[in-house]
Scaffold this motif. Structure first.
Motif, short mmCIF file in Angstrom:
data_model
loop_
_atom_site.label_atom_id
_atom_site.label_comp_id
_atom_site.label_asym_id
_atom_site.label_seq_id
_atom_site.Cartn_x
_atom_site.Cartn_y
_atom_site.Cartn_z
N ASP A 5 4.09 -1.40 -5.30
CA ASP A 5 4.54 -2.60 -3.91
C ASP A 5 4.45 -4.14 -5.07
O ASP A 5 3.57 -3.81 -6.33
N ARG A 11 3.34 -7.56 5.23
CA ARG A 11 2.64 -6.83 5.59
C ARG A 11 3.10 -5.07 5.09
O ARG A 11 2.22 -4.09 5.34
N THR A 12 3.79 -5.57 3.90
CA THR A 12 4.26 -3.97 3.21
C THR A 12 3.20 -2.59 3.04
O THR A 12 3.00 -2.10 3.34
N GLU A 14 0.13 -3.25 3.99
CA GLU A 14 -0.86 -2.49 5.17
C GLU A 14 -0.26 -1.58 5.44
O GLU A 14 -1.30 -0.02 5.53
N LEU A 15 1.15 -1.26 5.53
CA LEU A 15 1.72 -0.28 6.54
C LEU A 15 1.87 1.08 5.54
O LEU A 15 1.27 1.98 5.51
N LEU A 16 2.15 0.74 3.96
CA LEU A 16 2.01 1.51 2.95
C LEU A 16 0.42 2.37 2.71
O LEU A 16 -0.17 4.13 2.82
N LYS A 17 -0.22 1.83 3.62
CA LYS A 17 -2.28 2.52 3.67
C LYS A 17 -2.16 3.17 4.39
O LYS A 17 -2.41 4.59 4.34
N ILE A 18 -1.29 2.78 6.10
CA ILE A 18 -1.51 3.78 6.87
C ILE A 18 -0.44 5.08 6.69
O ILE A 18 -0.83 6.13 6.92
N LEU A 19 1.09 4.82 6.16
CA LEU A 19 1.49 6.02 5.96
C LEU A 19 1.22 6.55 4.52
O LEU A 19 0.56 8.30 5.29
N SER A 58 13.46 -1.60 -1.62
CA SER A 58 13.21 -2.22 -0.37
C SER A 58 13.94 -2.21 0.27
O SER A 58 14.23 -2.31 1.58
#
Length: 216
Positions: A5, A11-12, A14-19, A58
Motif C-alpha cells: 500500500d 479505503r484500500t 481497510e479492504l486489504l485487511k479484510i482480504l 492499482s
C-alpha cells in the motif's frame, strides 16, 4: 500475492485487511519509504517468497488466466521470463490500442523498443534471482534489460492485461519519456553516443508506431 500500500488515502488499507483475513495467500505491507511506484514495487519484491515475480499496479488489469498461460509458456519453451500482448485503455476502461507482443524478446531487441509492458512481464526469481528497480525514469525498462541479459523472454500473443493511460501520469509526458530512454542507453547500458543515438531513433519510430496501432 504480495501487496504494498503506497500510502493510500482511501479505503484500500481497510479492504486489504479484510482480504488478508479471508485468504492467507495475500500479504500486504505499507510503503515506509518515500511514496513512489519504484519504492512500492521494490518493497513487494523484497517481501516476496514465491518462485515467480510479476507486477500489477492499482490502475491496471490482468486477464484471469494471465499467470497460468505465461508460466505454462515458460515451462514448455524452457524460458525464465515471459511477456504478452496488452490493451491500452483510457480511464473509463475503453480500449485505445492493442500492443502486440513479439514472440521472442532478446536483450538487444530492447535497445530499439521496450517490448515488455511491465504489467505483462513475469520472471522466475528462483532461477534468476531478484531484480530491483532503480529510482530513475523508465525504471521498469531498465530492470527488464538486466533480466534479459540472463534470459530471453517468451511472448504470449493473446492480450492478457489492460494498461490504463492516465493524462496525469509521468509517462504521459512523451518528451520526458524519450529523455529517460536515451539516458538509460547512454548511462546505464554504457553505449557510446553514436550507438545511443542510433537506437534512440529506432525507439522514437517504434513508440509512434505503437501508439497509433488501432484496436482490431
Amino acid at each position: 500475492m504480495c501487496i504494498t500500500d503506497d500510502n493510500s488515502c482511501d479505503r484500500t488499507l481497510e479492504l486489504l485487511k479484510i482480504l488478508a483475513m479471508s485468504d492467507q495467500r495475500i500479504k500486504f505491507h505499507l510503503n515506509k519509504d518515500s511514496r513512489s511506484a519504484t519504492n512500492a514495487r521494490n518493497n513487494s519484491i523484497k517481501k516476496s517468497t514465491g518462485d515467480y515475480i510479476a507486477f500489477l499496479d492499482s490502475d491496471d488489469i490482468w486477464h484471469p488466466k494471465k499467470l497460468e498461460l505465461q508460466i505454462e509458456a515458460m515451462k514448455n519453451n524452457n524460458f525464465f521470463a515471459s511477456h504478452s500482448s496488452y490493451y491500452r485503455v483510457d480511464e473509463c476502461g475503453n480500449n485505445i490500442s492493442l500492443v502486440k507482443s513479439k514472440e521472442n524478446v532478446t536483450y538487444k531487441d530492447m535497445f530499439t523498443h521496450n517490448h515488455i509492458g511491465n504489467l505483462t512481464g513475469i520472471y522466475n526469481s528462483k532461477v534468476l534471482g531478484k531484480f530491483y528497480q532503480k529510482n530513475i525514469g523508465h525504471e521498469d525498462y531498465e530492470m527488464w534489460l538486466r533480466i534479459l541479459e540472463k534470459t530471453d523472454s517468451i511472448g504470449v500473443l493473446e492480450p492478457l492485461a489492460s494498461y490504463t493511460v492516465s493524462t496525469k501520469s509521468l509517462s504521459a509526458n512523451k518528451f520526458k519519456a524519450a529523455k529517460w530512454h536515451y539516458n538509460i542507453l547512454r548511462n546505464e547500458i554504457g553505449l557510446n553516443k553514436f550507438k545511443s543515438s542510433f537506437y534512440f531513433c529506432h525507439y522514437v519510430f517504434n513508440a509512434i508506431k505503437t501508439r497509433t496501432s488501432l484496436v482490431n
